[in-house]
Motif scaffolding. Structure first.
Motif, PDB file in Angstrom:
ATOM      1  N   THR A 138       0.814  -1.217   0.000  1.00 57.16           N
ATOM      2  CA  THR A 138       0.000   0.000   0.000  1.00 57.16           C
ATOM      3  C   THR A 138       0.847   1.267   0.000  1.00 57.16           C
ATOM      4  OG1 THR A 138      -0.117   0.072   2.422  1.00 57.16           O
ATOM      5  CG2 THR A 138      -1.845  -1.171   1.263  1.00 57.16           C
ATOM      6  N   LEU A 139       0.216   2.347  -0.386  1.00 61.21           N
ATOM      7  CA  LEU A 139       0.766   3.694  -0.257  1.00 61.21           C
ATOM      8  C   LEU A 139      -0.298   4.546   0.421  1.00 61.21           C
ATOM      9  CD1 LEU A 139       2.852   5.909  -0.807  1.00 61.21           C
ATOM     10  CD2 LEU A 139       1.766   6.261  -3.053  1.00 61.21           C
ATOM     11  N   LEU A 140      -0.004   4.976   1.633  1.00 60.17           N
ATOM     12  CA  LEU A 140      -0.973   5.737   2.435  1.00 60.17           C
ATOM     13  C   LEU A 140      -2.280   4.961   2.600  1.00 60.17           C
ATOM     14  CD1 LEU A 140      -0.421   9.316   0.944  1.00 60.17           C
ATOM     15  CD2 LEU A 140       0.573   8.330   3.006  1.00 60.17           C
ATOM     16  N   GLY A 141      -2.144   3.659   2.688  1.00 61.10           N
ATOM     17  CA  GLY A 141      -3.320   2.821   2.886  1.00 61.10           C
ATOM     18  C   GLY A 141      -4.025   2.392   1.620  1.00 61.10           C
ATOM     19  N   GLY A 145      -2.239  -2.286  -6.105  1.00 59.44           N
ATOM     20  CA  GLY A 145      -2.922  -3.000  -7.174  1.00 59.44           C
ATOM     21  C   GLY A 145      -4.267  -2.420  -7.539  1.00 59.44           C
ATOM     22  N   HIS A 146      -4.717  -1.376  -6.833  1.00 61.16           N
ATOM     23  CA  HIS A 146      -6.011  -0.757  -7.114  1.00 61.16           C
ATOM     24  C   HIS A 146      -5.849   0.398  -8.092  1.00 61.16           C
ATOM     25  CE1 HIS A 146      -8.308  -2.279  -3.294  1.00 61.16           C
ATOM     26  NE2 HIS A 146      -7.736  -3.236  -3.984  1.00 61.16           N
ATOM     27  N   SER A 147      -6.883   0.628  -8.880  1.00 55.16           N
ATOM     28  CA  SER A 147      -6.911   1.771  -9.797  1.00 55.16           C
ATOM     29  C   SER A 147      -8.040   2.707  -9.400  1.00 55.16           C
ATOM     30  CB  SER A 147      -7.122   1.304 -11.244  1.00 55.16           C
ATOM     31  OG  SER A 147      -8.421   0.755 -11.405  1.00 55.16           O
ATOM     32  N   LEU A 148      -7.972   3.931  -9.903  1.00 54.25           N
ATOM     33  CA  LEU A 148      -9.011   4.909  -9.577  1.00 54.25           C
ATOM     34  C   LEU A 148     -10.360   4.448 -10.110  1.00 54.25           C
ATOM     35  CD1 LEU A 148     -10.077   7.607  -8.574  1.00 54.25           C
ATOM     36  CD2 LEU A 148      -9.247   8.657 -10.698  1.00 54.25           C
ATOM     37  N   VAL A 149     -10.410   4.064 -11.385  1.00 54.45           N
ATOM     38  CA  VAL A 149     -11.670   3.645 -11.991  1.00 54.45           C
ATOM     39  C   VAL A 149     -12.184   2.378 -11.317  1.00 54.45           C
ATOM     40  CG1 VAL A 149     -12.733   2.778 -14.115  1.00 54.45           C
ATOM     41  CG2 VAL A 149     -11.181   4.743 -14.203  1.00 54.45           C
ATOM     42  N   GLY A 150     -11.290   1.438 -11.027  1.00 56.37           N
ATOM     43  CA  GLY A 150     -11.705   0.204 -10.373  1.00 56.37           C
ATOM     44  C   GLY A 150     -12.230   0.442  -8.977  1.00 56.37           C
ATOM     45  N   THR A 151     -11.611   1.360  -8.262  1.00 56.92           N
ATOM     46  CA  THR A 151     -12.047   1.670  -6.903  1.00 56.92           C
ATOM     47  C   THR A 151     -13.433   2.296  -6.913  1.00 56.92           C
ATOM     48  OG1 THR A 151      -9.763   1.991  -6.144  1.00 56.92           O
ATOM     49  CG2 THR A 151     -11.499   3.007  -4.826  1.00 56.92           C
ATOM     50  N   ILE A 152     -13.664   3.209  -7.848  1.00 55.92           N
ATOM     51  CA  ILE A 152     -14.980   3.851  -7.943  1.00 55.92           C
ATOM     52  C   ILE A 152     -16.037   2.838  -8.358  1.00 55.92           C
ATOM     53  CG2 ILE A 152     -16.315   5.577  -9.207  1.00 55.92           C
ATOM     54  CD1 ILE A 152     -13.786   7.263  -9.370  1.00 55.92           C
ATOM     55  N   ALA A 153     -15.690   1.954  -9.302  1.00 55.86           N
ATOM     56  CA  ALA A 153     -16.658   0.960  -9.780  1.00 55.86           C
ATOM     57  C   ALA A 153     -17.005  -0.061  -8.705  1.00 55.86           C
ATOM     58  CB  ALA A 153     -16.098   0.251 -11.007  1.00 55.86           C
ATOM     59  N   ALA A 154     -16.104  -0.299  -7.759  1.00 58.56           N
ATOM     60  CA  ALA A 154     -16.324  -1.319  -6.730  1.00 58.56           C
ATOM     61  C   ALA A 154     -17.270  -0.844  -5.631  1.00 58.56           C
ATOM     62  CB  ALA A 154     -14.996  -1.735  -6.120  1.00 58.56           C
ATOM     63  N   LEU A 162      -9.364   8.573  -3.026  1.00 59.12           N
ATOM     64  CA  LEU A 162      -9.559   9.591  -4.062  1.00 59.12           C
ATOM     65  C   LEU A 162      -8.442  10.627  -4.018  1.00 59.12           C
ATOM     66  CD1 LEU A 162     -13.426  10.191  -3.850  1.00 59.12           C
ATOM     67  CD2 LEU A 162     -12.163   8.830  -5.528  1.00 59.12           C
ATOM     68  N   LEU A 163      -7.994  10.984  -2.821  1.00 60.27           N
ATOM     69  CA  LEU A 163      -6.943  11.995  -2.689  1.00 60.27           C
ATOM     70  C   LEU A 163      -5.632  11.501  -3.294  1.00 60.27           C
ATOM     71  CD1 LEU A 163      -6.122  14.746  -1.563  1.00 60.27           C
ATOM     72  CD2 LEU A 163      -5.545  13.606   0.599  1.00 60.27           C
ATOM     73  N   VAL A 164      -5.290  10.239  -3.018  1.00 60.45           N
ATOM     74  CA  VAL A 164      -4.036   9.686  -3.544  1.00 60.45           C
ATOM     75  C   VAL A 164      -4.087   9.598  -5.064  1.00 60.45           C
ATOM     76  CG1 VAL A 164      -2.603   7.614  -3.652  1.00 60.45           C
ATOM     77  CG2 VAL A 164      -3.464   8.415  -1.448  1.00 60.45           C
ATOM     78  N   VAL A 170      -3.151  14.467 -11.210  1.00 61.02           N
ATOM     79  CA  VAL A 170      -2.846  15.898 -11.343  1.00 61.02           C
ATOM     80  C   VAL A 170      -1.346  16.110 -11.540  1.00 61.02           C
ATOM     81  CG1 VAL A 170      -2.803  18.096 -10.101  1.00 61.02           C
ATOM     82  CG2 VAL A 170      -4.866  16.694 -10.079  1.00 61.02           C
ATOM     83  N   ALA A 171      -0.531  15.339 -10.827  1.00 60.32           N
ATOM     84  CA  ALA A 171       0.920  15.477 -10.972  1.00 60.32           C
ATOM     85  C   ALA A 171       1.368  15.129 -12.384  1.00 60.32           C
ATOM     86  CB  ALA A 171       1.630  14.592  -9.949  1.00 60.32           C
ATOM     87  N   ILE A 172       0.813  14.053 -12.954  1.00 57.95           N
ATOM     88  CA  ILE A 172       1.173  13.669 -14.326  1.00 57.95           C
ATOM     89  C   ILE A 172       0.721  14.743 -15.312  1.00 57.95           C
ATOM     90  CG2 ILE A 172       0.743  11.993 -16.166  1.00 57.95           C
ATOM     91  CD1 ILE A 172       0.527   9.836 -14.023  1.00 57.95           C
ATOM     92  N   ALA A 173      -0.490  15.258 -15.118  1.00 54.87           N
ATOM     93  CA  ALA A 173      -0.989  16.317 -16.001  1.00 54.87           C
ATOM     94  C   ALA A 173      -0.135  17.573 -15.874  1.00 54.87           C
ATOM     95  CB  ALA A 173      -2.448  16.620 -15.668  1.00 54.87           C
TER      96      ALA A 173
END
Length: 257
Positions: A138-141, A145-154, A162-164, A170-173
């Motif tokens: 994990t990173l900050l909990g 292995g989780h993705s943003l879209v997968g987390t929202i869909a679950a 969401l913050l991580v 935002v950093a990549i953009a």
């Protein structure tokens, strides 16, 4: 057929996985739960550093393309009505300059297998027949292995999740924005415009401007980061940041004008 299941490739990925997990174990006493995420970043930096020669080759190729652009335009103007003569003159010019219309493509192809193998470590749930335990870290909990879209869909995602993910995207953009800004006229990555524009003559091979074509990919990368595991997102962020800094350094070493 699964490309990553091909035995030689699976063995290479497994070896890289062993080194990565060993590094995470080494860093754990120092960084605790952030050790795995830090190992992703460090391994990415090591790989990018090993590929510096590829970046140098691309920078030299870009410098050469800019230098001979006026000669190409003059040949295209002079032999516009004689395609065969134009082809001969172009081949002679490329031979004299020690380059070719596709000189920048070979370095890109050379680095592709290395980048592909490393990237596989951050997206494959199974490596060479065994679970990819990196993705359970994990990173900050937030599991790597989780993705943003997968987390929202679950279901309902946690605010920290969401913050991580938002911070990563935002950093990549932001790196993409800085890259495009640096590539604007007058910027350190700007491509000098020729004094006069001449359309390529029929049959004349245009030298592809790979660097300019790849600039918008930074924003596409931010979109991809929403779908891939967090570990892969960290890899993408490290890669685009390294690429920007490397290009700035190499442009000073191999200026275009």
């Amino acid at each position: 057929m699964d490309f990553y299941a091909f035995p030689p490739i699976a063995a290479v990925i497994d070896g890289a996985y062993t080194l990565l997990m060993g590094l995470a174990g080494f860093l754990e006493p120092l960084l605790g739960g952030a050790a795995a995420a830090a190992s992703v970043v460090l391994v990415t930096l090591v790989v990018r550093a090993a590929l510096i020669s590829v970046g140098v080759a691309l920078a030299k190729g870009e410098q050469t393309r800019t230098r001979i652009a006026p000669k190409l335009q003059e040949l295209q103007r002079k032999h516009a009505n004689n395609p065969e003569r134009l082809q001969r003159e172009l081949r002679a010019l490329y031979a004299e300059e020690g380059t070719s219309p596709f000189a920048g493509c070979l370095p890109m192809l050379v680095q592709a297998p290395v980048v592909g193998i490393i990237y596989a470590l951050f997206i494959l749930p199974v490596v060479n027949g065994h679970p990819n335990l990196l993705l359970d870290q994990t990173l900050l909990g937030v599991p790597l292995g989780h993705s943003l879209v997968g987390t929202i869909a679950a279901g309902v995602p946690q605010p920290l999740d969401l913050l991580v993910f938002a911070g990563l995207v935002v950093a990549i953009a932001a790196v993409g924005f800085l890259t495009l800004r640096a590539a604007r006229p007058g910027g350190p990555l700007a491509v000098p415009r020729p004094a006069a524009s001449t359309a390529p003559a029929p049959g004349a091979p245009a030298m592809p401007d790979l660097s300019k074509a790849l600039l918008p990919l930074h924003f596409l990368t931010a979109g991809i980061a929403m779908f891939v595991p967090l570990a892969a997102g960290l890899y993408l962020l490290t890669t685009v940041a390294w690429t920007l800094v490397q290009r700035l350094v190499l442009r000073r070493r191999y200026p275009l004008g």
